[in-house]
Design a protein around this motif. Structure first.
Motif, PDB file in Angstrom:
ATOM      1  N   MET A  67      -3.054  -5.040  14.178  1.00 12.49           N
ATOM      2  CA  MET A  67      -4.379  -4.432  14.401  1.00 12.49           C
ATOM      3  C   MET A  67      -5.538  -5.314  13.937  1.00 12.49           C
ATOM      4  N   ASN A  75       4.400   0.962   1.192  1.00 11.36           N
ATOM      5  CA  ASN A  75       5.491   0.519   0.326  1.00 11.36           C
ATOM      6  C   ASN A  75       5.943   1.599  -0.643  1.00 11.36           C
ATOM      7  N   SER A 109       0.758  -4.863   7.543  1.00 14.48           N
ATOM      8  CA  SER A 109      -0.607  -4.741   8.093  1.00 14.48           C
ATOM      9  C   SER A 109      -0.789  -5.542   9.380  1.00 14.48           C
ATOM     10  N   TYR A 130      -4.525   7.846   6.198  1.00 15.45           N
ATOM     11  CA  TYR A 130      -4.255   7.100   4.966  1.00 15.45           C
ATOM     12  C   TYR A 130      -5.111   7.621   3.822  1.00 15.45           C
ATOM     13  N   ALA A 154      -6.126  -6.704  10.838  1.00 20.71           N
ATOM     14  CA  ALA A 154      -6.484  -6.767   9.412  1.00 20.71           C
ATOM     15  C   ALA A 154      -6.159  -8.148   8.847  1.00 20.71           C
ATOM     16  N   GLY A 163       0.827  -1.198   0.000  1.00 22.33           N
ATOM     17  CA  GLY A 163       0.000   0.000   0.000  1.00 22.33           C
ATOM     18  C   GLY A 163       0.856   1.241   0.000  1.00 22.33           C
ATOM     19  N   SER A 172      -5.561  -1.716   0.496  1.00 20.40           N
ATOM     20  CA  SER A 172      -5.163  -1.715   1.909  1.00 20.40           C
ATOM     21  C   SER A 172      -6.258  -1.117   2.773  1.00 20.40           C
ATOM     22  N   SER A 207      -8.938  -3.322   4.083  1.00 22.67           N
ATOM     23  CA  SER A 207      -8.589  -4.205   5.195  1.00 22.67           C
ATOM     24  C   SER A 207      -8.507  -3.447   6.521  1.00 22.67           C
TER      25      SER A 207
END
Ligand code: PHE
Length: 460
Positions: A244, A24, A241, A105, A246, A21, A332, A335
């Motif tokens: 949390m 990266n 990820s 995000y 996801a 996402g 992302s 998720s």
């Protein structure tokens, strides 16, 4: 019946879609630039291998074994192990973290949408360092623009999540992920042809620990700094990820017979490859245009348009690049809210549509303050711990909440539930691999996180 992915490949694509996402393509290059290159990259890779991948296996096995959303999965696994129900708080913390992450995000993803439109309209033509910086400043400086694109992105996310696991998430990742990869390889080819590729490679892979971990003050006194280590570790959780829920909730949809170990390996390789390829696409262009790798969050938004605006085929490649960023963010973002949506459906009997509307709505509201951090509420007008709201949310989630969540999950799987619980769910063919994982999850992951955090707090 709990939802399930059609097959293992879809699970791998979905988890890789979550992992790959903005972390990266937007964040990895700029933090690598901030922390000085190769040595930081090496530490980051070590964190992925020693902490990230073992924790990912733990999340998936918990999710799949319980077949519940993370909050309920933690609660049920704790009660089966006769452990305190308080472990469910790890799931709650994850839901909160997801909201906080999505709320900044989505703002960055919104910039990427705006840039896709600009690139396609040929707005990058003839940009210079100065005018590109000014253009980025004008976008983030406009509350209307930022909020408009933030809203568009949140709607895109909500629409997919509302359609459900198979009808929404699965359909999206199945065509976006292969496309994303192809686009990235294409862009690296472009950087080889048009950028200073050799210098980009040297920057990413030339290891100099001294430059990264030691700070020299005005009196010439050298002190060790843990900040790059914390950033590398936090980023390992962020980019995979983890911490949390996801990946846990995606694991809860994984078919029973699929192998967790080899899936995790594929997801980890894909995520790492995309980060490195993004670095190889970006740094050669940064250097070829005399730009600074340490430009911060604006790196891909300020540097790359100059490169695209002054090169042949820049309209096509520029549009492709920012589209890639939007796609990566999209797979992302879905998720990030899935754990909360799944819980509302399970516990409150909400329809998926209603649950998504609530969750995306709250994330949208929270996101407004992140968007305003660059215009109406900059750090000098309103700050938390010396940071703007945007930076604070980023720091709090990546460097504190995700590692903490990951550490608690590692402790839970390593020490609270039985060894047999994990052994049967992972069903690894090679007992040595299981022993290595067991050691990593019991000792390396929790102590790694604890040491870095305690040092950061000044207690060590
Ligand atoms: N892994 C995503 C990225 O690298 C961000 C993310 C973090 C997604 C946590 C879901 C959960 O951009």
């Amino acid at each position: 019946m709990h939802n399930q992915w059609s097959n293992r490949l879809v699970f791998v694509l979905a988890a890789a879609g979550s992992a790959v996402g903005l972390g990266n393509i937007w964040k990895f290059p700029y933090i690598t630039g901030e922390y000085g290159g190769g040595a930081f990259v090496l530490v980051y890779l070590a964190c992925i291998a020693l902490i990230g991948l073992p924790v990912m296996m733990a999340e998936i096995l918990l999710g799949r074994r319980m077949r519940l959303s993370p909050i309920n999965a933690m609660a049920k696994a704790a009660s089966e192990a006769s452990a305190p129900g308080g472990w469910a708080l790890v799931g709650w913390m994850g839901v909160l973290t997801g909201f906080l992450i999505l709320s900044f995000y989505s703002v960055v993803a919104g910039w990427a949408i705006a840039y896709t439109v600009q690139a396609a309209s040929g707005d990058f033509a003839g940009l210079t360092g100065e005018s590109s910086g000014a253009a980025f400043g004008a976008l983030v400086g406009s509350p209307e623009q930022v909020l408009l694109w933030h809203t568009v992105f949140m709607l895109m996310t909500g629409v997919v999540v509302a359609k459900g696991v198979r009808g929404g998430l699965e359909r999206l990742v199945s065509w976006l992920m292969p496309m994303l990869f192809a686009m990235l390889v294409f862009l690296v080819g472009y950087a080889v042809a048009e950028g200073d590729f050799a210098r980009g490679v040297r920057y990413l892979f030339n290891v100099n620990f001294d430059a990264v971990f030691w700070q020299t003050n005005a009196e010439g006194v050298r002190t060790f700094t843990v900040e790059p280590l914390l950033a590398a570790m936090g980023h390992a959780f962020f980019t995979l990820s983890l911490g949390m829920g996801a990946i846990m909730v995606y694991g809860s949809y994984m078919p029973k017979q699929a192998s967790i170990g080899s899936s995790v390996l594929m997801i980890g390789v894909a995520d790492t490859l995309v980060a490195l390829l993004a670095g190889l696409a970006i740094f050669p262009l940064v250097f070829a245009n005399g730009l600074e790798p340490s430009a911060g969050p604006g790196l891909v938004f300020v540097s790359l348009p100059i490169a695209f605006g002054n090169m042949t085929g820049g309209v096509v490649f520029g549009t492709l690049f920012f589209l890639l960023l939007v796609f990566a963010a999209w797979t992302s973002a879905i998720s990030l809210i899935e754990p909360a949506v799944a819980w509302l459906v399970e516990n409150q009997n909400f329809s998926r549509h209603k649950a998504t509307a609530w969750v995306a709505g709250i994330a949208w509201l929270l996101g407004i303050s992140s968007g305003l951090s660059f215009n109406i509420l900059p750090a000098d007008t309103f700050s938390i711990a010396g940071m703007s709201i945007f930076d604070f949310k980023d720091y709090l989630t990546s460097n504190i909440l995700l590692p903490l969540g990951g550490m608690l999950i590692a402790l839970f799987v390593g020490w609270v539930v039985s060894r047999q619980f994990s052994e049967s769910e992972l069903s690894l063919r090679n007992p040595a691999v299981f022993s290595a994982w067991w050691f990593a999850i019991r000792y390396i992951a929790p102590t790694g996180v604890a040491l870095v955090m305690l040092h950061k707090l000044g207690w060590l």
